[in-house]
Motif scaffolding. Sequence first.
Motif, PDB file in Angstrom:
ATOM      1  N   ALA A   1      83.431  37.777  78.258  1.00  0.00           N
ATOM      2  CA  ALA A   1      82.143  38.239  78.765  1.00  0.00           C
ATOM      3  C   ALA A   1      80.962  37.634  78.021  1.00  0.00           C
ATOM      4  O   ALA A   1      79.913  37.398  78.618  1.00  0.00           O
ATOM      5  CB  ALA A   1      82.056  39.767  78.703  1.00  0.00           C
ATOM      6  N   ASP A   2      81.106  37.395  76.716  1.00  0.00           N
ATOM      7  CA  ASP A   2      79.925  36.956  75.952  1.00  0.00           C
ATOM      8  C   ASP A   2      80.209  35.845  74.954  1.00  0.00           C
ATOM      9  O   ASP A   2      79.360  35.552  74.105  1.00  0.00           O
ATOM     10  CB  ASP A   2      79.256  38.151  75.267  1.00  0.00           C
ATOM     11  CG  ASP A   2      80.157  38.814  74.226  1.00  0.00           C
ATOM     12  OD1 ASP A   2      81.293  38.339  74.013  1.00  0.00           O
ATOM     13  OD2 ASP A   2      79.721  39.810  73.617  1.00  0.00           O
ATOM     14  N   SER A   3      81.392  35.242  75.030  1.00  0.00           N
ATOM     15  CA  SER A   3      81.748  34.103  74.170  1.00  0.00           C
ATOM     16  C   SER A   3      81.687  34.406  72.679  1.00  0.00           C
ATOM     17  O   SER A   3      81.607  33.500  71.857  1.00  0.00           O
ATOM     18  CB  SER A   3      80.860  32.880  74.462  1.00  0.00           C
ATOM     19  OG  SER A   3      81.117  32.406  75.750  1.00  0.00           O
ATOM     20  N   ARG A   4      81.741  35.671  72.323  1.00  0.00           N
ATOM     21  CA  ARG A   4      81.762  36.015  70.897  1.00  0.00           C
ATOM     22  C   ARG A   4      83.166  35.788  70.350  1.00  0.00           C
ATOM     23  O   ARG A   4      84.144  36.273  70.919  1.00  0.00           O
ATOM     24  CB  ARG A   4      81.361  37.477  70.730  1.00  0.00           C
ATOM     25  CG  ARG A   4      81.455  37.977  69.301  1.00  0.00           C
ATOM     26  CD  ARG A   4      80.860  39.364  69.215  1.00  0.00           C
ATOM     27  NE  ARG A   4      81.055  39.961  67.914  1.00  0.00           N
ATOM     28  CZ  ARG A   4      80.425  41.058  67.493  1.00  0.00           C
ATOM     29  NH1 ARG A   4      79.577  41.664  68.297  1.00  0.00           N
ATOM     30  NH2 ARG A   4      80.642  41.555  66.303  1.00  0.00           N
ATOM     31  N   PRO A   5      83.288  35.072  69.231  1.00  0.00           N
ATOM     32  CA  PRO A   5      84.626  34.884  68.665  1.00  0.00           C
ATOM     33  C   PRO A   5      85.122  36.173  68.006  1.00  0.00           C
ATOM     34  O   PRO A   5      84.341  36.860  67.340  1.00  0.00           O
ATOM     35  CB  PRO A   5      84.409  33.785  67.616  1.00  0.00           C
ATOM     36  CG  PRO A   5      82.962  33.854  67.268  1.00  0.00           C
ATOM     37  CD  PRO A   5      82.234  34.389  68.468  1.00  0.00           C
TER      38      PRO A   5
ATOM     39  N   LYS B   1      85.242  28.972  78.629  1.00  0.00           N
ATOM     40  CA  LYS B   1      84.025  29.786  78.570  1.00  0.00           C
ATOM     41  C   LYS B   1      82.953  29.317  79.544  1.00  0.00           C
ATOM     42  O   LYS B   1      82.082  30.092  79.929  1.00  0.00           O
ATOM     43  CB  LYS B   1      83.467  29.842  77.134  1.00  0.00           C
ATOM     44  CG  LYS B   1      83.122  28.509  76.495  1.00  0.00           C
ATOM     45  CD  LYS B   1      82.693  28.714  75.047  1.00  0.00           C
ATOM     46  CE  LYS B   1      82.411  27.408  74.320  1.00  0.00           C
ATOM     47  NZ  LYS B   1      83.610  26.558  74.103  1.00  0.00           N
ATOM     48  N   ALA B   2      83.024  28.049  79.950  1.00  0.00           N
ATOM     49  CA  ALA B   2      82.000  27.544  80.868  1.00  0.00           C
ATOM     50  C   ALA B   2      82.113  28.180  82.249  1.00  0.00           C
ATOM     51  O   ALA B   2      81.114  28.300  82.956  1.00  0.00           O
ATOM     52  CB  ALA B   2      82.111  26.028  80.997  1.00  0.00           C
TER      53      ALA B   2
ATOM     54  N   VAL C   1      84.700  30.984  83.073  1.00  0.00           N
ATOM     55  CA  VAL C   1      85.468  32.229  83.217  1.00  0.00           C
ATOM     56  C   VAL C   1      84.569  33.351  83.740  1.00  0.00           C
ATOM     57  O   VAL C   1      83.361  33.371  83.489  1.00  0.00           O
ATOM     58  CB  VAL C   1      86.091  32.636  81.862  1.00  0.00           C
ATOM     59  CG1 VAL C   1      85.037  33.068  80.872  1.00  0.00           C
ATOM     60  CG2 VAL C   1      87.137  33.728  82.061  1.00  0.00           C
TER      61      VAL C   1
ATOM     62  N   TYR D   1      84.679  37.319  83.358  1.00  0.00           N
ATOM     63  CA  TYR D   1      85.420  38.371  82.649  1.00  0.00           C
ATOM     64  C   TYR D   1      85.843  39.480  83.608  1.00  0.00           C
ATOM     65  O   TYR D   1      86.899  40.090  83.456  1.00  0.00           O
ATOM     66  CB  TYR D   1      84.579  38.956  81.508  1.00  0.00           C
ATOM     67  CG  TYR D   1      83.537  39.952  81.970  1.00  0.00           C
ATOM     68  CD1 TYR D   1      82.287  39.536  82.385  1.00  0.00           C
ATOM     69  CD2 TYR D   1      83.829  41.314  82.020  1.00  0.00           C
ATOM     70  CE1 TYR D   1      81.347  40.442  82.839  1.00  0.00           C
ATOM     71  CE2 TYR D   1      82.892  42.226  82.475  1.00  0.00           C
ATOM     72  CZ  TYR D   1      81.649  41.787  82.882  1.00  0.00           C
ATOM     73  OH  TYR D   1      80.735  42.679  83.339  1.00  0.00           O
TER      74      TYR D   1
ATOM     75  N   VAL E   1      81.013  28.943  70.728  1.00  0.00           N
ATOM     76  CA  VAL E   1      79.974  28.019  71.196  1.00  0.00           C
ATOM     77  C   VAL E   1      79.703  26.878  70.213  1.00  0.00           C
ATOM     78  O   VAL E   1      79.265  25.801  70.617  1.00  0.00           O
ATOM     79  CB  VAL E   1      78.636  28.752  71.494  1.00  0.00           C
ATOM     80  CG1 VAL E   1      78.792  29.704  72.669  1.00  0.00           C
ATOM     81  CG2 VAL E   1      78.116  29.472  70.259  1.00  0.00           C
ATOM     82  N   SER E   2      79.992  27.097  68.936  1.00  0.00           N
ATOM     83  CA  SER E   2      79.744  26.030  67.966  1.00  0.00           C
ATOM     84  C   SER E   2      80.914  25.051  67.917  1.00  0.00           C
ATOM     85  O   SER E   2      80.824  24.010  67.280  1.00  0.00           O
ATOM     86  CB  SER E   2      79.518  26.623  66.569  1.00  0.00           C
ATOM     87  OG  SER E   2      80.744  27.086  66.037  1.00  0.00           O
TER      88      SER E   2
END
Lengths: 617, 617
Positions: free
Chosen positions: A464-468, A532-533, A535, A537, A558-559
């Motif tokens: 949902a938010d690309s947080r690792p 992530k580009a 998906v 959720y 993202v990094s």
Amino acid sequence: MGGKRNTSLIKESNVDVLIIGAGPAGLMAAHALAKSGVNVRIVDQRPDKVAAGQADGIQPRTIESYDLAERLLREGNQVHMAAFYNPSASGGIALTDRVRDVAAPSARFPFEVTLHQGAIEAIFLDSMESLGVKVCRPLTPTSIQVSENDDQLKDVNSHPVRVSFILGRVVLRNLSPLDDHEESEIVHAKFVIGADGAHSWVRKTLSLTLDGEQTTYIWGVVDMTPDTDFPDIRNRCAIHSNNGSCMIIPREDDKVRLYVQLGDRDAVDEESGRVDKSKIGPHELLDATRKIFYPYTFKTPESFDWWTIYIIGQRVASKFSVKDRVFIAGDACHTHSPKAGQGMNASMNDTHNLAWKLTQVLRGWADISLLQTYELERRKYAQDLISFDRQFAKLFSGKPRTEEYMDGVSHEDFFKIFQTFSGFTSGIGIHYAPSLITDSSYQAHAKKLIIGQRVLPQIFVRAADSRPVEIQDLLPADSRFKLIVFVGNSSDATRRDRIRRLAEDIRDVLRPYSPDGISAVFEIIPISCAKKADVRYNDLSKLFGCHWSKVLIDDTDVSGKQGGDGYSNYGVEPLVGAIIVVRPDGYVGMVAPFENVKELGAYFVGFMKVSTPLPNM
Amino acid sequence: MGGKRNTSLIKESNVDVLIIGAGPAGLMAAHALAKSGVNVRIVDQRPDKVAAGQADGIQPRTIESYDLAERLLREGNQVHMAAFYNPSASGGIALTDRVRDVAAPSARFPFEVTLHQGAIEAIFLDSMESLGVKVCRPLTPTSIQVSENDDQLKDVNSHPVRVSFILGRVVLRNLSPLDDHEESEIVHAKFVIGADGAHSWVRKTLSLTLDGEQTTYIWGVVDMTPDTDFPDIRNRCAIHSNNGSCMIIPREDDKVRLYVQLGDRDAVDEESGRVDKSKIGPHELLDATRKIFYPYTFKTPESFDWWTIYIIGQRVASKFSVKDRVFIAGDACHTHSPKAGQGMNASMNDTHNLAWKLTQVLRGWADISLLQTYELERRKYAQDLISFDRQFAKLFSGKPRTEEYMDGVSHEDFFKIFQTFSGFTSGIGIHYAPSLITDSSYQAHAKKLIIGQRVLPQIFVRAADSRPVEIQDLLPADSRFKLIVFVGNSSDATRRDRIRRLAEDIRDVLRPYSPDGISAVFEIIPISCAKKADVRYNDLSKLFGCHWSKVLIDDTDVSGKQGGDGYSNYGVEPLVGAIIVVRPDGYVGMVAPFENVKELGAYFVGFMKVSTPLPNM
């Protein structure tokens, strides 16, 4: 009450779990049970908590688990490097090698944390207190009886263990009959945990024997803030000198613990053969240290924080439980040398293993037979620990090899043991054998996620938010089994149909154990290999009925610096998929094939209790 | 006191720093000053702290600094991904692109944190309370006078600012003369900070003007827990639709903030030209949202957490201080649109810049002229901010380019601004111009550590125990200048002689400013390029007189995964070396050549006060 002086006043009460002993094993149990809402009571005969000394090392695996990391990392010292010193050609000692202290490659925290036992216990005590549970102390147990009535023992709601106490710390051999004491108490418990240390009253009273023997190695331990020119004083050090061996454990603030080998004559009373503490004190330990460390110097500190002397003994209890109603844990069931930093960790892991099983049984989720896996898993571990400790202690206490003494221990011998057992000493290599709750039939579906071992750390990214996120952080010891579902590529429409059917099948399997909604008893974590580009959720959160934060993808953050390769690191084929069952203690319980969800049912039916009739599978 | 009803009761008191306004700027100042032991008082006319709404975004640079990270990361939401939606061919909107939200490559935390303003303020309030400082509220200022006496203004120990207050929240235009009020107070302050918001009473009363203009862009803001099928609801989104623009800011828990563009007619009163809040409420904002998001849907939530409407205005105060005794900060000196998440960060950074300067002046370390650098540095920043905001707001509020409307804003136009200003919006690109405290003469000695910018994050390893540390964590805002000394290879005996002389030279330069021991006013952090396998930490801790934990090496940690390349990342030649002066706010103040320590003296003599005669340099 006010008028009844000098007469017996016996309180009686019922409790689900009674824990005797508030050291690391007892506190881990009390905290875990309190967090799960279990009715628990913990007692200790010491009037106060530990202030200094005692155990101090926290293994990488212990940091990973148990929700302790934040505070341990804030308060504790970290040991990253191990240095080895040996006799030098010019006399005295010299640096032979420096290597990473934690060699286990999969350690999420590649270091040990050192912190005095009181501070570690405080983490549990503070958290327990916020849950309304305190240690009752000083309270000395005087008798324990386990019912012989089979019907009662089978009924999980009965209280078949009767323990009586007197208020205060009392030396038992001086006890007069119970009714001579003004205040006393009788507790009826469903279950009792004896976590009362190496001289366990519970163990002795229930006639559980401790098998093994005492060595002849005598060591002193001293905690202090050193003033020295030794350049590795902040690293863990193993020093082999011609004047004895020493281990350094750097600690919080500027403190250091020294383990110093003592010659027999220094401390053993010639008549009795016992260690004579009147013959030796911290100044004598410092003198021995100085001989070992030459040419480096140690100034005499203003004070010593703590010190003791011990003879290494290696023993394991013959049984860890009585009728699966009383369990012993921690030092009560295994004693060994402290230098490999195992003691406190082994103790906490004992009750961490036990607490979720007791919770599941008390909640009526699991059958009482689940409790047999405690002794099965932890006694095997204790035996391995003692076997490792024998080898380690022997090599560490042995004289170094020199040209004059070719039978001595070489650096290579010692280093080999250090490396070989790194999985073990880090706590990361613990591997539970097949049992009711450890089914390795389908290991091939997740080749590198070893069934019976803890889940490998791995960073995934939230869809949902690309947080690792570290998968271990989504597997807290909250008494629930977790299902990590490797679904394949959820961005593919055909695959999504397949995932939809799988989600329905999983729900059908779990519903009988969790009629009030699956998330009451289980947690489902779907992991897609979509990127992530693109998906979405909500494709998966809807199908599996889970919160958006539980839907993960196998991609970098993202990094580009964290995450990715999770399927491959776990040995799961994206086109095949797999379902990983994670036990509440973070160990892999089984792997079920994506295409054969029935196997999941076969696993849970082995120990869980069906609340509604099983559907026809 | 009890008997004196209906008569004037005027308390008078002295304080070193009086802060008017307890929003983010005021609290940052109060907290920083309280931590430094400065005698500080903070007042606010609002009876309670903020409960919901207001600002909510924390930039990467703000997370890095100020000791806030631990709690921000625990309580806040993280925004890693930004998604862009534009009109689709089939009507409605469609995903154009997803990119990392924080593009600045050197961000230590590559994300923003979002959390409601009350929670952020609570971090300061809790920490202040532990230091014994509380907000006095409600207290309304009624007059402020700054002395005209030059002698008094020059004397840092004088109290040339007189502020009077009445107890309670009072609308000033309705005030009757002061002596009609029962309770009132007069405060004499050495310094005053006016952090009292966009409608600043301090600014208006001292006749400081706000230059700039109002735009015609009208926006609504609403905080809620959404129920939607929009797949990017947990990402920051910029939506350009043919029905207006919208920005999504995902927040803590499951909350989301929506910024929704409104057509003029929706909310502007036709007669007065003002926004008419009676014509629009959160349900109207949600209706506008639905039009923008078509084909995605939003269900009506049970409640809205907060909402407001605003017209974007972009203004900067003409002056930030009066006689360097009264300073304005935060919204009192700059107003702009909230969507780039700058407001709260800019405000906190204002007083973070000011607090250490006030502390150094009040302690007698620095000359009062140091305070002039506050306006110099922060007004320039505010002007840049407004200039950025003009471009951003115009593009964001503009109509999207379509085949029918080729003059509209293209995704490429918008995306370019988003990327170009990422250094700015992340707070990482802030670059203070040359001044007394920012001397870029010797930039060539540390080519990549830009003088006037914050110190680049970099992991070094502690020489004593190989623990990896982030250099930023060794540069706390504790009012002291830090000297990072790149010494070269301390394992080389010849180089060590050179380092010894350097250490003596540095001590000679610093001693006059710090007669009670150098570490009272400065912190020295030596960094060697020796390797962890053979470094001896005590070589350097002895020479520089620093604690063992401050001696670093430029090497990887034991796992090889972190650290290394620090000299090269900072552009320092190991054979040359360099001395980096870091300001108390974490910005690089100067670089001094290793071979010319005199330059260090020339820097400090520019603003610091000598406590003993300077030695002959």
